[in-house]
Design an enzyme around this catalytic site. Sequence first.
Site, PDB file in Angstrom:
ATOM      1  N   GLY A  93       0.820  -1.213   0.000  1.00  0.00           N
ATOM      2  CA  GLY A  93       0.000   0.000   0.000  1.00  0.00           C
ATOM      3  C   GLY A  93       0.848   1.255   0.000  1.00  0.00           C
ATOM      4  CB  THR A 115       0.747   4.040   4.594  1.00  0.00           C
ATOM      5  OG1 THR A 115      -0.541   4.499   4.183  1.00  0.00           O
ATOM      6  CG2 THR A 115       1.224   4.852   5.785  1.00  0.00           C
ATOM      7  CG  ASP A 118       0.571  -4.625   5.991  1.00  0.00           C
ATOM      8  OD1 ASP A 118       0.402  -3.826   5.055  1.00  0.00           O
ATOM      9  OD2 ASP A 118       0.209  -5.818   5.943  1.00  0.00           O
ATOM     10  N   GLY A 119       0.122  -1.347   6.254  1.00  0.00           N
ATOM     11  CA  GLY A 119      -0.955  -0.371   6.313  1.00  0.00           C
ATOM     12  C   GLY A 119      -2.279  -1.024   6.658  1.00  0.00           C
ATOM     13  CE  LYS A 158      -2.875  -5.563   6.134  1.00  0.00           C
ATOM     14  NZ  LYS A 158      -2.600  -4.437   5.201  1.00  0.00           N
ATOM     15  N   GLY A 159      -6.759  -5.277   2.954  1.00  0.00           N
ATOM     16  CA  GLY A 159      -7.050  -5.946   1.689  1.00  0.00           C
ATOM     17  C   GLY A 159      -7.452  -5.006   0.576  1.00  0.00           C
ATOM     18  N   GLY A 160      -7.288  -3.679   0.834  1.00  0.00           N
ATOM     19  CA  GLY A 160      -7.574  -2.715  -0.230  1.00  0.00           C
ATOM     20  C   GLY A 160      -6.726  -2.974  -1.467  1.00  0.00           C
ATOM     21  CD  GLU A 211      -1.470  -6.638   2.874  1.00  0.00           C
ATOM     22  OE1 GLU A 211      -1.053  -5.635   2.306  1.00  0.00           O
ATOM     23  OE2 GLU A 211      -2.657  -6.775   3.194  1.00  0.00           O
ATOM     24  CE  LYS A 252      -6.329   4.514   5.001  1.00  0.00           C
ATOM     25  NZ  LYS A 252      -5.059   3.857   4.762  1.00  0.00           N
TER      26      LYS A 252
HETATM   27  C1  5RP Z   1      -3.318  -3.908   0.937  1.00  0.00           C
HETATM   28  C2  5RP Z   1      -3.674  -3.269   2.228  1.00  0.00           C
HETATM   29  C3  5RP Z   1      -3.177  -1.874   2.459  1.00  0.00           C
HETATM   30  O1  5RP Z   1      -2.275  -1.905   3.509  1.00  0.00           O
HETATM   31  C4  5RP Z   1      -4.340  -0.976   2.774  1.00  0.00           C
HETATM   32  O2  5RP Z   1      -5.232  -0.999   1.655  1.00  0.00           O
HETATM   33  C5  5RP Z   1      -3.916   0.456   3.066  1.00  0.00           C
HETATM   34  O3  5RP Z   1      -3.362   1.038   1.935  1.00  0.00           O
HETATM   35  P1  5RP Z   1      -2.821   2.553   1.923  1.00  0.00           P
HETATM   36  O4  5RP Z   1      -1.643   2.623   2.835  1.00  0.00           O
HETATM   37  O5  5RP Z   1      -2.470   2.790   0.464  1.00  0.00           O
HETATM   38  O6  5RP Z   1      -3.946   3.444   2.372  1.00  0.00           O
HETATM   39  O7  5RP Z   1      -4.308  -3.834   3.078  1.00  0.00           O
HETATM   40  O8  5RP Z   1      -3.915  -5.176   0.807  1.00  0.00           O
END
Ligand code: 5RP
EC number: 5.3.1.6
Length: 233
Positions: free
Chosen positions: A33, A35, A87-88, A104-106, A113, A131
């Site tokens: 992600g 972040t 991790d984000g 999570k999982g965006g 992960e 968040k």
């Molecule tokens: C990927 C994720 C990412 O960590 C989550 O979507 C956050 O992303 P970002 O830091 O771009 O906001 O879970 O599967």
Amino acid sequence: MKNTGGSSEAKRRAGEHAADLVEDGEVVGLGTGSTTAHAIRALGRAVDAGLDVQAIPTSFQSRQLALDAEIPLTSLDAVDGVDLAIDGADQVAARDDGGFDLVKGGGAAHAREKVVDAAADRFVVVADPSKLVDPLDYPVPVEVLPDARPTVAEAVRELGGEPSLRTARRKDGPVVTENGNLVLDCDFGPIDDPATLATGLSALPGVLEQGLFVGLADEVHIGHADDVDVLGR
Ligand code: 5RP
């Protein structure tokens, strides 16, 4: 009230703050992600300055970023353990016991992960202030074997959710994960009992992994315009 300085700057601060935690000789899990990307780039600069680490990426994206940053890579089956995972998250909610629940999982990378984050002695979440919520209220990504899409979708409805097949933004078709599967984004509205929902989703035949990370995170680093709040320490 804090000036969050925009989400991009907040993400950068959170990511770089977490990268500073990495110590010489450690094995580090690299989440996915925007972040976490800041953390990976910062870790690359530290490696360039002499820090000795081995990193385990959780996706093609984080692997490529780590390669670009010249961070030495390894894999979970080649190490004795993971010292730290960064991790984000799409959403973070504080738990009554002092821990955290996440959605999570965006980036559709939540299966790998979760394996790496759960294996880490210390799992640090990096995020911008948007968040942090109470309760979690975000569609839960559920990675399913392609053949199981209809049966899992039906079972999700029986659990009270509304599943939507994730589609690629600029393509006419579904998102296919790095594991060759599909993603159902399952909207349950506010999630008052993440643990029970996680158990129910994980039990469905054909589900590879679902995006509720219940009580796994040790710390959450929330970036702002000029500082970082560390929760859970
Ligand atoms: C990927 C994720 C990412 O960590 C989550 O979507 C956050 O992303 P970002 O830091 O771009 O906001 O879970 O599967």
